[in-house]
Design a protein around this motif. Structure first.
Motif, mmCIF file in Angstrom:
data_model
loop_
_atom_site.group_PDB
_atom_site.id
_atom_site.type_symbol
_atom_site.label_atom_id
_atom_site.label_comp_id
_atom_site.label_asym_id
_atom_site.label_seq_id
_atom_site.Cartn_x
_atom_site.Cartn_y
_atom_site.Cartn_z
ATOM 1 N N PHE A 68 16.028 22.788 71.961
ATOM 2 C CA PHE A 68 16.520 24.156 71.372
ATOM 3 C C PHE A 68 15.733 24.203 69.920
ATOM 4 O O PHE A 68 16.221 23.356 69.197
ATOM 5 N N THR A 69 15.125 25.199 69.505
ATOM 6 C CA THR A 69 14.903 25.537 68.206
ATOM 7 C C THR A 69 15.393 26.760 67.689
ATOM 8 O O THR A 69 14.870 28.032 68.299
ATOM 9 N N ILE A 70 16.263 26.786 66.568
ATOM 10 C CA ILE A 70 16.493 28.322 66.045
ATOM 11 C C ILE A 70 15.666 28.707 64.868
ATOM 12 O O ILE A 70 15.448 27.316 64.312
ATOM 13 N N SER A 71 15.277 29.669 64.840
ATOM 14 C CA SER A 71 14.248 30.069 63.403
ATOM 15 C C SER A 71 14.900 31.668 63.170
ATOM 16 O O SER A 71 15.411 32.344 64.169
ATOM 17 N N ARG A 72 14.413 31.987 61.935
ATOM 18 C CA ARG A 72 14.710 33.216 61.588
ATOM 19 C C ARG A 72 13.266 33.863 60.865
ATOM 20 O O ARG A 72 12.895 33.059 60.156
ATOM 21 N N ASP A 73 13.009 35.219 60.997
ATOM 22 C CA ASP A 73 12.225 35.801 60.115
ATOM 23 C C ASP A 73 13.100 37.168 59.545
ATOM 24 O O ASP A 73 13.198 38.125 60.020
ATOM 25 N N ASN A 74 13.368 37.029 58.118
ATOM 26 C CA ASN A 74 14.149 38.025 57.520
ATOM 27 C C ASN A 74 13.009 39.087 57.352
ATOM 28 O O ASN A 74 13.741 40.150 57.101
ATOM 29 N N ALA A 75 11.986 39.026 57.334
ATOM 30 C CA ALA A 75 11.111 40.272 57.041
ATOM 31 C C ALA A 75 11.133 41.219 58.241
ATOM 32 O O ALA A 75 11.087 42.404 58.250
#
Length: 124
Positions: A68-75
């Motif tokens: 699993f890979t967690i990521s975020r795009d704050n934009a």
């Protein structure tokens, strides 16, 4: 206050992949540390993955590390959970959570906002 809405769950065969998304309301998304938890029938809610405010650091449960890979795009006010090599034991309701004060926590009590959850079912 932040509202969280998960999407992307579904039915997949073992070995397959899914990508969960969690869309957050509000203009201060970048101030929240984010996490994913899951709860299988008859079991307690458990930590899956977490990402710090900036996205620079990530944390995983041993059971999902490397898959699993967690990521975020704050934009886009969105956090993702890419799930590969899925196993039947990954079947659960997956919840997105936001923490105002604790970054990278594995403890569900440190998260003060929760989504409604999305079902992931992995068939053998």
């Amino acid at each position: 206050q932040v509202q969280l809405v998960e999407s992307g769950g579904g039915l997949v065969q073992a070995g397959g992949s899914l990508r969960l998304s969690c869309a957050a309301s509000g203009r201060t998304f970048g101030r929240y540390a984010m996490g994913w938890f899951r709860q299988a029938p008859g079991k307690e809610r458990e930590f899956v993955a977490a990402v710090t405010w900036s996205g620079a650091n990530t944390y995983y449960a041993d059971s999902v590390k490397g898959r699993f890979t967690i990521s975020r795009d704050n934009a886009k006010n969105t956090v993702y959970l890419q799930m590969d090599s899925l196993k039947p034991e990954d079947t659960a309701i997956y919840y997105c959570a936001a923490s105002t004060y604790y970054s990278g926590s594995t403890n569900s009590h440190d998260y003060n906002y929760w989504g409604q959850g999305t079902q992931v079912t992995v068939s053998s």
